[in-house]
Design an enzyme around this catalytic site. Structure first.
Site, PDB file in Angstrom:
ATOM      1  N   TYR A  57      17.531  28.291  12.156  1.00  0.00           N
ATOM      2  CA  TYR A  57      16.304  28.899  12.668  1.00  0.00           C
ATOM      3  C   TYR A  57      16.189  28.784  14.188  1.00  0.00           C
ATOM      4  O   TYR A  57      16.519  27.756  14.764  1.00  0.00           O
ATOM      5  CB  TYR A  57      15.075  28.224  12.057  1.00  0.00           C
ATOM      6  CG  TYR A  57      14.813  28.645  10.633  1.00  0.00           C
ATOM      7  CD1 TYR A  57      14.473  29.952  10.317  1.00  0.00           C
ATOM      8  CD2 TYR A  57      14.911  27.716   9.607  1.00  0.00           C
ATOM      9  CE1 TYR A  57      14.231  30.325   9.005  1.00  0.00           C
ATOM     10  CE2 TYR A  57      14.663  28.081   8.290  1.00  0.00           C
ATOM     11  CZ  TYR A  57      14.322  29.387   7.993  1.00  0.00           C
ATOM     12  OH  TYR A  57      14.086  29.747   6.693  1.00  0.00           O
ATOM     13  N   LYS A  94       0.841  -1.206   0.000  1.00  0.00           N
ATOM     14  CA  LYS A  94       0.000   0.000   0.000  1.00  0.00           C
ATOM     15  C   LYS A  94       0.878   1.259   0.000  1.00  0.00           C
ATOM     16  O   LYS A  94       2.086   1.175   0.293  1.00  0.00           O
ATOM     17  CB  LYS A  94      -0.900  -0.011   1.236  1.00  0.00           C
ATOM     18  CG  LYS A  94      -0.132   0.084   2.543  1.00  0.00           C
ATOM     19  CD  LYS A  94      -1.005  -0.247   3.746  1.00  0.00           C
ATOM     20  CE  LYS A  94      -0.210  -0.161   5.037  1.00  0.00           C
ATOM     21  NZ  LYS A  94      -0.907  -0.819   6.146  1.00  0.00           N
ATOM     22  N   ARG A 121     -10.693  -0.223  14.034  1.00  0.00           N
ATOM     23  CA  ARG A 121     -10.566   0.617  12.853  1.00  0.00           C
ATOM     24  C   ARG A 121     -11.566   0.128  11.819  1.00  0.00           C
ATOM     25  O   ARG A 121     -12.609   0.706  11.670  1.00  0.00           O
ATOM     26  CB  ARG A 121      -9.124   0.602  12.329  1.00  0.00           C
ATOM     27  CG  ARG A 121      -8.905   1.535  11.167  1.00  0.00           C
ATOM     28  CD  ARG A 121      -7.447   1.700  10.805  1.00  0.00           C
ATOM     29  NE  ARG A 121      -6.803   0.462  10.365  1.00  0.00           N
ATOM     30  CZ  ARG A 121      -5.537   0.382   9.971  1.00  0.00           C
ATOM     31  NH1 ARG A 121      -4.771   1.453   9.976  1.00  0.00           N
ATOM     32  NH2 ARG A 121      -5.029  -0.766   9.588  1.00  0.00           N
ATOM     33  N   MET A 178      13.687  23.872   5.144  1.00  0.00           N
ATOM     34  CA  MET A 178      12.920  23.261   4.055  1.00  0.00           C
ATOM     35  C   MET A 178      13.808  22.417   3.141  1.00  0.00           C
ATOM     36  O   MET A 178      13.462  21.292   2.794  1.00  0.00           O
ATOM     37  CB  MET A 178      12.199  24.347   3.249  1.00  0.00           C
ATOM     38  CG  MET A 178      11.160  23.772   2.298  1.00  0.00           C
ATOM     39  SD  MET A 178      10.242  25.036   1.428  1.00  0.00           S
ATOM     40  CE  MET A 178       9.261  25.762   2.725  1.00  0.00           C
TER      41      MET A 178
HETATM   42  C1  LIG Z   1      -0.243  -2.040   6.610  1.00  0.00           C
HETATM   43  C2  LIG Z   1      -0.926  -3.294   6.924  1.00  0.00           C
HETATM   44  C3  LIG Z   1      -0.206  -4.496   7.041  1.00  0.00           C
HETATM   45  C4  LIG Z   1       1.297  -4.568   6.971  1.00  0.00           C
HETATM   46  O1  LIG Z   1       1.836  -4.127   8.186  1.00  0.00           O
HETATM   47  P1  LIG Z   1       3.416  -4.202   8.509  1.00  0.00           P
HETATM   48  O2  LIG Z   1       3.453  -4.075   9.971  1.00  0.00           O
HETATM   49  O3  LIG Z   1       4.041  -3.068   7.798  1.00  0.00           O
HETATM   50  O4  LIG Z   1       3.879  -5.514   8.009  1.00  0.00           O
HETATM   51  C5  LIG Z   1      -0.928  -5.654   7.236  1.00  0.00           C
HETATM   52  N1  LIG Z   1      -2.277  -5.646   7.344  1.00  0.00           N
HETATM   53  C6  LIG Z   1      -2.994  -4.508   7.252  1.00  0.00           C
HETATM   54  C7  LIG Z   1      -4.468  -4.567   7.380  1.00  0.00           C
HETATM   55  C8  LIG Z   1      -2.340  -3.291   7.069  1.00  0.00           C
HETATM   56  O5  LIG Z   1      -3.065  -2.161   7.000  1.00  0.00           O
END
Ligand SMILES: *Cc1c(COP(=O)(O)O)cnc(C)c1O
Length: 367
Positions: A251, A40, A133, A299
């Site tokens: 800064y 993802k 979630r 930046m």
């Molecule tokens: C992002 C995600 C994973 C992978 O998680 P990692 O800890 O990066 O391996 C697995 N399952 C779901 C539902 C996720 O959102």
């Protein structure tokens, strides 16, 4: 390198290391357990276009992508035959594209599951076992069973505390998931993401979903880290200056020289994905020397302290590494107070990405 050529930082991504990590993770689970890659958010910022082919070559045949757009891209450009699950769930408007591109949305609610089971050839389902979630609560599963006679092809849940092996939440979520499996009777069950690979076999079930570990991140905190490092962050010095005792650097004058100092300005700032909170907190490597970042992250530029280095190493154009050469993304994230996944997605979208692919023989053994 003259400052006028405006050098930019580079995130180097080692595709062979991703493949090696896939092979290693496969060796940690029983032969019948499927190791799926989670890619993802453009493969955690590292670039789905090259990461997916590297994983396919390593034998990965199941992917979880973020949404329909990523799923279509992977199916059309990268993986004609792999199984592709969409973590974003099912929208009824996506039916035709899901069918024609053989994409499998993981339904996240009862209405999604009912809509999907009437329209798509397969049914995948998330249940909420304690992450709060997405996913059907256990209390809705009986309704689903009642309204569709179909057993899901895949049942998924997600652990909240897999990186804390002693936390009771893991066992609680595992037991709730097994109860959900009793009710739903799925063909395949998937509970573990990266850190849960190290929680033991009973968490592996049929499919583990790994993202972070493929990209070298040691969420489970195993020492020494058994994964190969995947990313290196490199840039150059663009200016070197002498700072007198009492003078401020950057800064808000957040760093003040207590002695006469040599300061290097490097081409790396928050536009490139280095968090602003890295101020006065992280280190860089020049040659074999570790030097601290001093002052705030601006930046496009950040300052490092070159005072203890031989002047011949402190010239504009000199190579500076912030991840790599012994500095891990995990350590940088700890120093900044974030998670390394956030660093990867930020640096991956902010820096020029450069891919390396080493032949097997040149790779070290797992350490
Ligand atoms: C992002 C995600 C994973 C992978 O998680 P990692 O800890 O990066 O391996 C697995 N399952 C779901 C539902 C996720 O959102």
């Amino acid at each position: 390198m003259p400052a006028s050529s405006s050098p930019t930082p580079e995130l180097q991504i080692d595709l062979s290391a991703i493949a090696a990590n896939y092979t290693y993770l496969k060796s940690l689970v029983a032969p019948g357990v499927d190791v799926a890659a989670v890619v993802k958010s453009n493969a955690y910022g590292l670039g789905i276009d090259l990461v997916v082919p590297a994983l396919l070559e390593a034998g990965c045949a199941r992917f979880f992508v973020g949404d329909l757009r990523e799923g279509l891209h992977v199916r059309k450009r990268l993986a004609s035959s792999a199984t592709i699950h969409l973590l974003s769930g099912f929208g009824a408007g996506d039916t035709d594209e899901c069918i024609s591109s053989r994409l499998d949305p993981v339904c996240r609610s009862l209405p999604e599951a009912l809509a999907s089971s009437g329209r798509l050839p397969q049914l995948s389902l998330a249940v909420d076992t304690g992450f709060s979630r997405f996913g059907l609560p256990l209390s809705e599963l009986a309704t689903l069973v009642h309204q569709t006679s179909r057993a899901p092809d895949l049942l998924v849940s997600h652990l909240a505390c897999a990186d804390l092996p002693a936390d009771n939440t893991n066992v609680l979520q595992h037991d709730r998931f097994m109860a959900a499996c009793e009710i739903m009777r799925p063909r395949k069950r998937s509970l573990a993401a990266s850190a849960a690979v190290w929680l033991g076999n009973r968490f592996h079930l049929d499919v583990v979903r790994v993202g972070s570990a493929l990209f070298g991140l040691n969420n489970a905190g195993i020492e020494p880290c058994p994964l190969q490092p995947v990313v290196a962050l490199k840039t150059h010095i663009v200016d070197v200056r002498t700072v007198q005792p009492g003078e401020a650097i950057g800064y808000a004058a957040s760093f003040r020289a207590s002695r006469r100092m040599q300061i290097g300005i490097i081409a790396l700032g928050y536009v490139h994905g280095l968090p602003w909170s890295a101020a006065n907190a992280i280190s860089a490597v020049i040659g074999s020397h570790i030097v601290p970042v001093v002052g705030r992250v601006a930046m496009e530029y950040t300052a490092i302290d070159l005072s203890d280095l031989h002047p011949s190493l402190c010239l504009p154009g000199a190579l500076v590494e912030l991840i790599g050469s012994g500095l891990s993304a995990d350590a940088m994230a700890r120093a900044i107070g974030t998670v390394p996944q956030e660093l990867l997605v930020r640096l991956g979208s902010g820096c020029r990405r450069q891919y390396v692919c080493r032949p097997l023989a040149s790779r070290g053994a797992f350490h």
